[in-house]
Design a protein around this motif. Structure first.
Motif, mmCIF file in Angstrom:
data_model
loop_
_atom_site.group_PDB
_atom_site.id
_atom_site.type_symbol
_atom_site.label_atom_id
_atom_site.label_comp_id
_atom_site.label_asym_id
_atom_site.label_seq_id
_atom_site.Cartn_x
_atom_site.Cartn_y
_atom_site.Cartn_z
ATOM 1 N N LYS A 100 32.108 47.670 38.118
ATOM 2 C CA LYS A 100 32.918 46.319 37.725
ATOM 3 C C LYS A 100 33.927 46.310 37.869
ATOM 4 N N ILE A 101 35.390 47.680 38.879
ATOM 5 C CA ILE A 101 36.588 47.424 39.357
ATOM 6 C C ILE A 101 36.203 46.309 41.281
ATOM 7 N N GLU A 102 34.436 47.376 41.712
ATOM 8 C CA GLU A 102 34.698 46.032 43.066
ATOM 9 C C GLU A 102 34.219 44.763 43.019
ATOM 10 N N ARG A 103 34.255 44.670 41.525
ATOM 11 C CA ARG A 103 33.282 43.076 41.716
ATOM 12 C C ARG A 103 34.080 42.560 40.893
ATOM 13 N N GLN A 104 35.314 43.286 40.253
ATOM 14 C CA GLN A 104 36.412 42.664 39.858
ATOM 15 C C GLN A 104 37.471 42.152 40.817
ATOM 16 N N LYS A 105 37.735 43.038 41.839
ATOM 17 C CA LYS A 105 38.697 42.531 43.296
ATOM 18 C C LYS A 105 37.450 41.723 44.234
ATOM 19 N N ARG A 106 36.437 41.993 44.011
ATOM 20 C CA ARG A 106 35.478 40.585 45.033
ATOM 21 C C ARG A 106 36.258 39.211 44.403
ATOM 22 N N VAL A 107 35.790 38.842 42.863
ATOM 23 C CA VAL A 107 35.859 37.925 42.847
ATOM 24 C C VAL A 107 37.646 37.539 42.532
ATOM 25 N N THR A 108 38.507 38.188 42.639
ATOM 26 C CA THR A 108 39.609 37.900 43.073
ATOM 27 C C THR A 108 39.658 37.005 44.313
ATOM 28 N N GLY A 165 39.970 32.597 36.218
ATOM 29 C CA GLY A 165 38.864 33.157 36.555
ATOM 30 C C GLY A 165 38.479 33.218 34.993
ATOM 31 N N LYS A 166 39.276 32.881 33.887
ATOM 32 C CA LYS A 166 39.077 32.797 32.652
ATOM 33 C C LYS A 166 38.659 31.568 31.974
ATOM 34 N N ARG A 167 38.571 30.902 32.357
ATOM 35 C CA ARG A 167 38.373 29.213 32.327
ATOM 36 C C ARG A 167 36.682 29.117 31.853
ATOM 37 N N LYS A 168 36.076 28.402 31.181
ATOM 38 C CA LYS A 168 35.424 27.453 30.549
ATOM 39 C C LYS A 168 34.550 26.393 31.895
#
Length: 373
Positions: free
Chosen positions: A108-116, A128-131
């Protein structure tokens, strides 16, 4: 240069219908290659075979110099962006981008880092939080790109991804896609039927027609040196004459055509007297004269003028009804409609394309023109 994708002797049939016919092409690492052609020419089928969604009837596909014959799509280091984006409407932007990482069991931490990092790359930080229903078409396209890139593929396949966007946004996204490709150094294989889009974005363009690869080259070469009549007609605007070489003196060939005769400069070791050829002249190369110019006899009448922003487009009608297109700068004074003129050009500006036929057939209906003997 390293070969990233190699298609060798690829054939693809659906039942008795042959879609791809002996396709051979090599795509290199970090290249932006566009597959260009009209609807039904086989470009999307080729893309789907590279992705693994279709299998070739025969032939070999190599990815990073390894055969992918028995690899399913999820095992290939390839991601695809479709025309409809294929995003999940019930997920947030960040969840959409992270979906592939989650399926691959990335922590999860790696996912968040790469998404950012991906949101920053496509200039959508804070989204990121938008629909999805809160996003514009261009923003959704960027999310689709981010989702495809977050898995760090070797190759990104794009199937007409900008066709649903309006013209202004499409132009903007063309620039952004090319910027992303250069920054990341990933091989892009892009499918489109829009030749202007292909010319603007590509390192090389593969022009396809009815399952055949007509020509693959950089944009400038395709425009200035098309190898076939189809390519000359499909890439940009063209005036195409059919004729027989009547004389060759030094590097100047005179061609007898339906409407008279014309001249072209070409390498004499590639042509012969009485050979049937196509002569391609781009609209911006056409010139007009009140009197005949040496080596040219192409009488015409000015039929129409059109305003097109930075250029004016003129239609010239030849005696047999054939129409020529001519482009001139908007500030240039135009001759009046109905004026009789003679058409010519700098012989070095014309392009010779060899004909597959040994006859010149009628090209304009309802005329008395017969094949040149």
């Amino acid at each position: 240069m390293k070969e990233m994708i190699k298609l060798t002797a690829i054939n693809k049939s659906f039942g008795d219908v042959s879609i791809i016919k002996n396709l051979n092409i090599t795509i290199y690492q970090s290249e932006f290659l566009t597959m260009l052609g009209p609807s039904g020419c086989g470009k999307t089928t080729t893309l789907r075979m590279i992705a693994g969604f279709e299998s070739p009837t025969s032939g070999e596909i190599l990815l990073d110099e390894k055969s992918v014959k028995n690899l399913p799509p999820n095992k290939r280091k390839v991601n695809t962006i479709f025309q409809n984006y294929a995003l999940f409407p019930n997920m947030t932007v960040a969840e959409n981008i992270a979906f592939g990482l989650k399926m691959a069991k990335v922590p999860k931490i790696e996912r968040q880092k790469r998404v950012t990092a991906m949101l920053k790359l496509v200039q959508l930080e804070g989204y990121g939080k938008r629909k999805l229903d809160q996003l514009s078409g261009g923003q959704k396209q960027r999310i689709a790109i981010a989702r495809a890139l977050v898995n760090q593929p070797q190759v990104l396949l794009l199937d007409e991804p900008l066709s649903a966007l309006d013209l202004k946004l499409r132009k903007q996204m063309q620039i952004e896609l090319k910027r992303l490709q250069r920054k990341l150094g990933i091989t892009f294989v892009y499918v489109t039927h829009d030749q202007e889009e292909a010319l603007m974005m590509s390192d090389r363009i593969a022009v396809m027609n009815q399952g055949h690869l007509e020509q693959v080259a950089d944009p400038q070469t395709l425009y200035e040196k098309p190898q076939t009549r189809f390519v000359a007609n499909f890439i940009g605007e063209s005036n195409i004459f059919y004729g027989k070489i009547s004389t060759v003196v030094d590097d100047l060939a005179e061609i007898t055509v339906e409407n008279g005769y014309l001249a072209i400069k070409t390498a004499t070791d590639t042509i012969n007297k009485d050979q049937i050829v196509n002569i391609v002249v781009r609209p911006e190369k056409i010139k007009l004269s009140a009197t005949e110019v040496e080596h040219f006899h192409l009488p015409a009448k000015i039929s129409e003028h059109y305003y097109a922003g930075n250029v004016r487009k003129t239609v010239l009608k030849l005696p047999n009804g054939m129409e020529l297109k001519m482009n001139t700068p908007s500030e240039q004074t135009l001759l009046p409609v109905g004026k009789e003129v003679f058409v010519y050009w700098n012989p070095s500006d014309a392009i010779l394309v060899k004909s597959d036929s040994n006859k010149i057939f009628k090209t304009i209906k309802n005329t008395d023109f017969e094949p040149i003997k």
